[in-house]
Write a protein that holds these residues in place. Sequence first.
Motif, mmCIF file in Angstrom:
data_model
loop_
_atom_site.group_PDB
_atom_site.id
_atom_site.type_symbol
_atom_site.label_atom_id
_atom_site.label_comp_id
_atom_site.label_asym_id
_atom_site.label_seq_id
_atom_site.Cartn_x
_atom_site.Cartn_y
_atom_site.Cartn_z
ATOM 1 N N VAL A 504 26.281 -19.328 12.160
ATOM 2 C CA VAL A 504 26.567 -18.461 11.021
ATOM 3 C C VAL A 504 27.089 -19.323 9.879
ATOM 4 O O VAL A 504 27.923 -20.210 10.072
ATOM 5 C CB VAL A 504 27.616 -17.384 11.406
ATOM 6 N N CYS A 505 26.576 -19.077 8.680
ATOM 7 C CA CYS A 505 26.989 -19.848 7.507
ATOM 8 C C CYS A 505 28.493 -19.671 7.274
ATOM 9 O O CYS A 505 28.968 -18.533 7.148
ATOM 10 C CB CYS A 505 26.205 -19.378 6.278
ATOM 11 N N PRO A 506 29.258 -20.750 7.225
ATOM 12 C CA PRO A 506 30.716 -20.612 7.041
ATOM 13 C C PRO A 506 31.103 -20.075 5.672
ATOM 14 O O PRO A 506 32.211 -19.574 5.493
ATOM 15 C CB PRO A 506 31.225 -22.048 7.239
ATOM 16 N N HIS A 507 30.185 -20.158 4.704
ATOM 17 C CA HIS A 507 30.517 -19.745 3.343
ATOM 18 C C HIS A 507 30.399 -18.236 3.140
ATOM 19 O O HIS A 507 30.989 -17.696 2.202
ATOM 20 C CB HIS A 507 29.623 -20.471 2.338
ATOM 21 N N CYS A 508 29.614 -17.559 3.979
ATOM 22 C CA CYS A 508 29.443 -16.117 3.782
ATOM 23 C C CYS A 508 29.684 -15.336 5.070
ATOM 24 O O CYS A 508 29.260 -14.180 5.181
ATOM 25 C CB CYS A 508 28.054 -15.807 3.222
ATOM 26 N N ALA A 509 30.354 -15.948 6.053
ATOM 27 C CA ALA A 509 30.636 -15.260 7.314
ATOM 28 C C ALA A 509 31.598 -14.103 7.075
ATOM 29 O O ALA A 509 32.602 -14.244 6.372
ATOM 30 C CB ALA A 509 31.232 -16.240 8.320
ATOM 31 N N GLN A 510 31.264 -12.958 7.644
ATOM 32 C CA GLN A 510 32.104 -11.768 7.521
ATOM 33 C C GLN A 510 32.357 -11.176 8.895
ATOM 34 O O GLN A 510 31.454 -11.158 9.746
ATOM 35 C CB GLN A 510 31.425 -10.721 6.629
ATOM 36 N N PRO A 511 33.576 -10.668 9.134
ATOM 37 C CA PRO A 511 33.863 -10.038 10.435
ATOM 38 C C PRO A 511 32.951 -8.833 10.659
ATOM 39 O O PRO A 511 32.605 -8.111 9.725
ATOM 40 C CB PRO A 511 35.328 -9.613 10.309
ATOM 41 N N THR A 512 32.566 -8.632 11.893
ATOM 42 C CA THR A 512 31.723 -7.485 12.225
ATOM 43 C C THR A 512 32.067 -7.017 13.630
ATOM 44 O O THR A 512 32.830 -7.677 14.356
ATOM 45 C CB THR A 512 30.229 -7.844 12.137
ATOM 46 N N THR A 513 31.536 -5.888 14.006
ATOM 47 C CA THR A 513 31.752 -5.355 15.344
ATOM 48 C C THR A 513 30.398 -5.039 15.974
ATOM 49 O O THR A 513 29.386 -4.959 15.276
ATOM 50 C CB THR A 513 32.609 -4.078 15.310
ATOM 51 N N LEU A 514 30.397 -4.853 17.275
ATOM 52 C CA LEU A 514 29.179 -4.525 17.994
ATOM 53 C C LEU A 514 29.210 -3.074 18.442
ATOM 54 O O LEU A 514 30.253 -2.565 18.873
ATOM 55 C CB LEU A 514 29.015 -5.437 19.212
ATOM 56 N N THR A 515 28.078 -2.422 18.340
ATOM 57 C CA THR A 515 27.975 -1.043 18.803
ATOM 58 C C THR A 515 27.862 -1.022 20.326
ATOM 59 O O THR A 515 27.532 -2.050 20.947
ATOM 60 C CB THR A 515 26.732 -0.371 18.196
#
Length: 615
Positions: A504-515
């Motif tokens: 994952v690109c470190p410059h645009c990584a965003q927290p997310t969750t899994l369904t």
Amino acid sequence: MPAPVTPPAAPPSRSRTDFSLAFVLEALVSQRVLTADQAQNIATREAAARARVLKNKGIVGTDAARYEVSPVEIVTAFQVPLADGRGVLDEDRVTELVARASGLPYKKIDPLKLDMALATRTVSRPFAQKHVLLPLEKAQDGRLVVAVANPFDKELFESIHVLTGMPIEPVFSSKTDILKAIADVYGFKRTLAKAADDFTNNSHNSPQVSNFEQLVTLSGRQELDAADQPVVQAVDYMLRYAFDNRASDIHIEPKRNTSLVRLRIDGVLHPVYTLPAGVHPPIVSRVKTLARIDISEKRKPQDGRIKTERDGREVELRVSTLPTAFGEKVVIRVFDPETLVQDIAQLGFDPDEKRVFESWIDQPHGIILVTGPTGSGKTTTLYSALKAVAGPDVNVVTIEDPIEMVWDGFNQVQVQPKVGLDFANALRSILRQDPDVIMVGEIRDAETAENAVQAALTGHLVLSTLHTNDAIGAVARLKDLGVPPFLLAQSLIGMMAQRLLRRVCPHCAQPTTLTPDELTLLGAPIPLLPGGVNIVKGAGCPRCRGTGYWGRTGAFEIVNLNNDLREQISRGGNHQQMLDAARRGGTRTLREAAVRKLAMGLTSFDEVVRMTSVS
């Protein structure tokens, strides 16, 4: 918590000269990127910074007098550290912040998405260079999107509007990116146009190449000399373009009416150029000449090598040609020493995996097998292991088809079937060369398998690869090649399957969750890690060209030979019995290893599902 600071709005009355160092510094201070003291320091040392910019760019004499140093370049020259500790205030970051203050959208130019035809037929190269602008695309509403280095040059916007007859949508880009893109677009386009003219009107001619040296020197990004051969320059541009974009493979593919150039970056192919059909044959001939391949033979596949130089280091290129319906297709694989031969710590092992792998290569004798499909990083793993064990007191010999990367620390043998030097014969001869460590590029036949096992049993450390889906599958494959199970149980040290996952690109990584559905699809529980679970997803940014990924890391299925597993192998246990024994010894499947990378925030859910299957 203090309220966020709103950057200064750009009044509509601003003119070209208002884009000054004072405006840039005010914008950065208002957005709390610089302190007032830092801004004052930059302002008082402006002249010195201008001189530094010109020196770093190699601009001297009359060129220096003509070159207009932008205020963004001046600020960038100071290399101010960012408050979050993640690097320095570079030209891209400054440009992005100033764009916000000026009221124009920021655009990071993606060299893979440049529309050469649109740019070159819209404005001339001298006009683009003089005003530091580049047409990027035609929007759906008919507007022409133009990258500019001065957000307030409304006279320029009006001039382009009059010139093109289209409404102009300016976007703010870094001056360095624009000038680099101009050199690539106009230089390559002119080269192709000249080559197309030469080889369309004189189809009986072939490119005259006078340099047959093995080390090929690529041209720079300077203005093309009128005396330069267009095809030579076109190939140089393609190679340099591939290097700049971290490509591992270059595909030159003939189509019915055109020729398509695609680059494989982080394991995924990206179309980058569409060439005139008439240019394809001479470009192929140029590549074949550099690779010392017979240019007159077009009916059968051929292989060759090119050695060139990039940033002071040699880069190996492996060339393969293949006859297709519309002509010869060429694939050039790029082998960068810094990528192919790494320290073991850089491969992506978890600490426990790294300890196991290092314990394997410390063994005096036995077989280590690395499995996986083409492009999964097996060669990088083996070369990195050989680099770790090589030394003045260790004789390392490799048998390869072909030699991927020439490395001084190894004695490398190229398989040559035409003269009877196959893997089995080479391995027999190498055993008389007093080797300590032997790397066999691939175990393909029964004789090679038998010789590899015998070499391991007679006191040599043998490393090799197999094409199997998982690590345990290597046992069945060697049994199929005729190796007795009891000899396998005695000679094997360990087996490893691997895949390369895009990071994952470190410059645009965003927290997310899994369904819940995504968790079910993974088929493996998210592991509890000491630092906690950190699932992220790349949103897409200019630095990763909107893909959300930058670089790759390895996922490994490590099978360490314990007594239980050796017993299963020796008595001919089936795949499931051997897998159960390996799991009791601590083995994680490829999917579980990939899910672990997901939980560490290194890769994404989509990438885990794409590259691994549930075992």
